[in-house]
Scaffold this active site. Structure first.
Site, PDB file in Angstrom:
ATOM      1  N   TYR A 101       0.857  -1.198   0.000  1.00  0.00           N
ATOM      2  CA  TYR A 101       0.000   0.000   0.000  1.00  0.00           C
ATOM      3  C   TYR A 101       0.881   1.231   0.000  1.00  0.00           C
ATOM      4  CZ  TYR A 101      -3.055   3.766   1.451  1.00  0.00           C
ATOM      5  OH  TYR A 101      -3.732   4.950   1.502  1.00  0.00           O
ATOM      6  N   GLU A 189      -3.834   7.317  -3.769  1.00  0.00           N
ATOM      7  CA  GLU A 189      -3.288   6.073  -3.249  1.00  0.00           C
ATOM      8  C   GLU A 189      -3.155   5.018  -4.336  1.00  0.00           C
ATOM      9  OE1 GLU A 189      -5.871   4.802  -0.081  1.00  0.00           O
ATOM     10  OE2 GLU A 189      -7.238   3.767  -1.446  1.00  0.00           O
TER      11      GLU A 189
END
Length: 380
Positions: A101, A189
């Site tokens: 991530y 993201e």
């Protein structure tokens, strides 16, 4: 403003972030053609602005163009959390060795952009934060210096990234930060950023949220808005220059100032009520804008009473009062109004309301208690 995955990844690619080869399709035939062009197994991904697409069956793997066409036909038109799938992204399928991530978000308390990384990619970062917060590494970026190489390496070492990927990871992290800043995002993201079977880093999913207040600077980004993102009421409010968000309560709220609107909703909850909306008419609103705001509030059948809370500075209380009276006279109002006016020309405003037999309050606390009582009385 939310961007679709394919839009987010296109922006990231412009800043040098590696993404899979692929294209967008709105028909099964187009999906088949893309799969044929790619010449590899593909993943068909529904493009709707909600999470949980995979669990809903909106992300499927296809080994052949025929299968891609068949799967696209099943996904297109699917309802996912109230949104209809109108487009699918057809990407090369990736062989994944590891998932990471990587995200950028504005940390208002630190007044800086926070860059977060985790070795637990592929799942919601909120789940990681709740279950294994120690696996999230966060650094803050100086707004004048930008993301420095040593900071990106700190993230890489913190998540245990193999050394051979640190240089590529650093470039991707700096590209993500640059995309975040230059597009006035509130969130950017990559989840997951994968290490592929051929030992390369690749962003197989991306998400960007844009700051609505900055959109006048970005005509290209504004044109990417999906009309399905907002309800018809929210679209009308935006066109009227109002900040409006649908909620699920029974008390319609019209307030000037975002902070005051938030405080108003908090106090409504404190006294046992539920706000039906967030609505900020902004500074300097005249009678016409007030009328537009009340028209939008009263369109909601759930609204059982309306609370108007105005702190007049640039906004004149008498202008607000005129708009309220006009709304009462033209919109066939069937629910009680409670009004709190404080500030510029409040005496004149109160007199206008009194002449129309409208209920006014001297304080916000008093106004909220009155409107909550009105709703409960109607329920009875």
């Amino acid at each position: 403003m939310k961007l679709h995955e394919y839009q987010s990844k296109q922006i990231l690619a412009q800043y040098g972030v590696p993404i899979p080869n692929g294209d967008i399709a709105s028909t099964p035939t187009e999906a088949r053609a893309i799969a044929e062009r790619l010449g590899k197994p593909v993943v068909i991904k529904s493009q709707v602005l909600v999470g949980g697409r995979g669990k809903a069956g909106g992300i499927r793997l296809a080994q052949t163009p025929d299968e891609a066409e068949e799967i696209a036909d099943r996904i297109l038109g699917m309802d996912i959390k109230g949104l209809t799938v109108k487009k699918v992204l057809v990407d090369e399928a990736a062989d994944i060795d590891a998932e990471i991530y990587l995200g950028a978000v504005l940390d208002r308390s630190a007044r800086k952009v926070a860059i977060m990384a985790s070795s637990e990619g592929g799942i919601e970062i909120e789940e990681v934060a709740a279950q294994t917060p120690e696996k999230i590494i966060t650094i803050h970026v100086h707004p004048l210096l930008g993301l420095q190489g040593y900071q990106a390496r700190q993230l890489a070492y913190g998540i245990g990234l193999p050394k051979e990927h640190i240089q590529a990871f650093t470039k991707i992290a700096q590209s993500l930060y640059q995309a975040f800043v230059e597009n006035d995002a509130s969130l950017a993201e990559i989840n997951p950023l994968i290490i592929s079977a051929d030992n390369q880093l690749e962003a197989v999913d991306g998400k960007i949220l844009l700051d609505d207040s900055a959109l006048p600077r970005h005509a290209r980004l504004t044109a990417m808005r999906d009309p399905d993102e907002d309800s018809p009421t929210e679209i009308d409010a935006r066109e009227a220059g109002l900040s409006y968000i649908d909620l699920d309560g029974e008390i319609g709220c019209m307030v000037n100032g975002a902070g005051l609107a938030m405080a108003t909703m908090d106090i409504i909850k404190l006294y046992g009520g539920n706000p039906a909306n967030f609505l900020d008419i902004g500074g300097g609103a005249g009678a016409e804008k007030v009328l537009s705001a009340l028209r939008i509030i009263l369109r909601d059948d759930r609204v059982k009473a309306v609370l108007i809370n105005i702190f007049g500075g640039i906004t004149r209380c008498d202008e607000v009062a005129k708009g309220i009276v006009e709304a009462i006279n033209t919109l066939h109002v069937r629910v009680p109004f409670v009004v709190r006016l404080v500030g510029v020309n409040e005496d004149e405003g109160r007199q206008i309301l009194a002449d129309s037999n409208l209920v006014t309050a001297n304080s916000l606390s008093e106004a909220v208690q009155m409107v909550v009582a009105a709703v409960k009385g109607e329920r009875k």
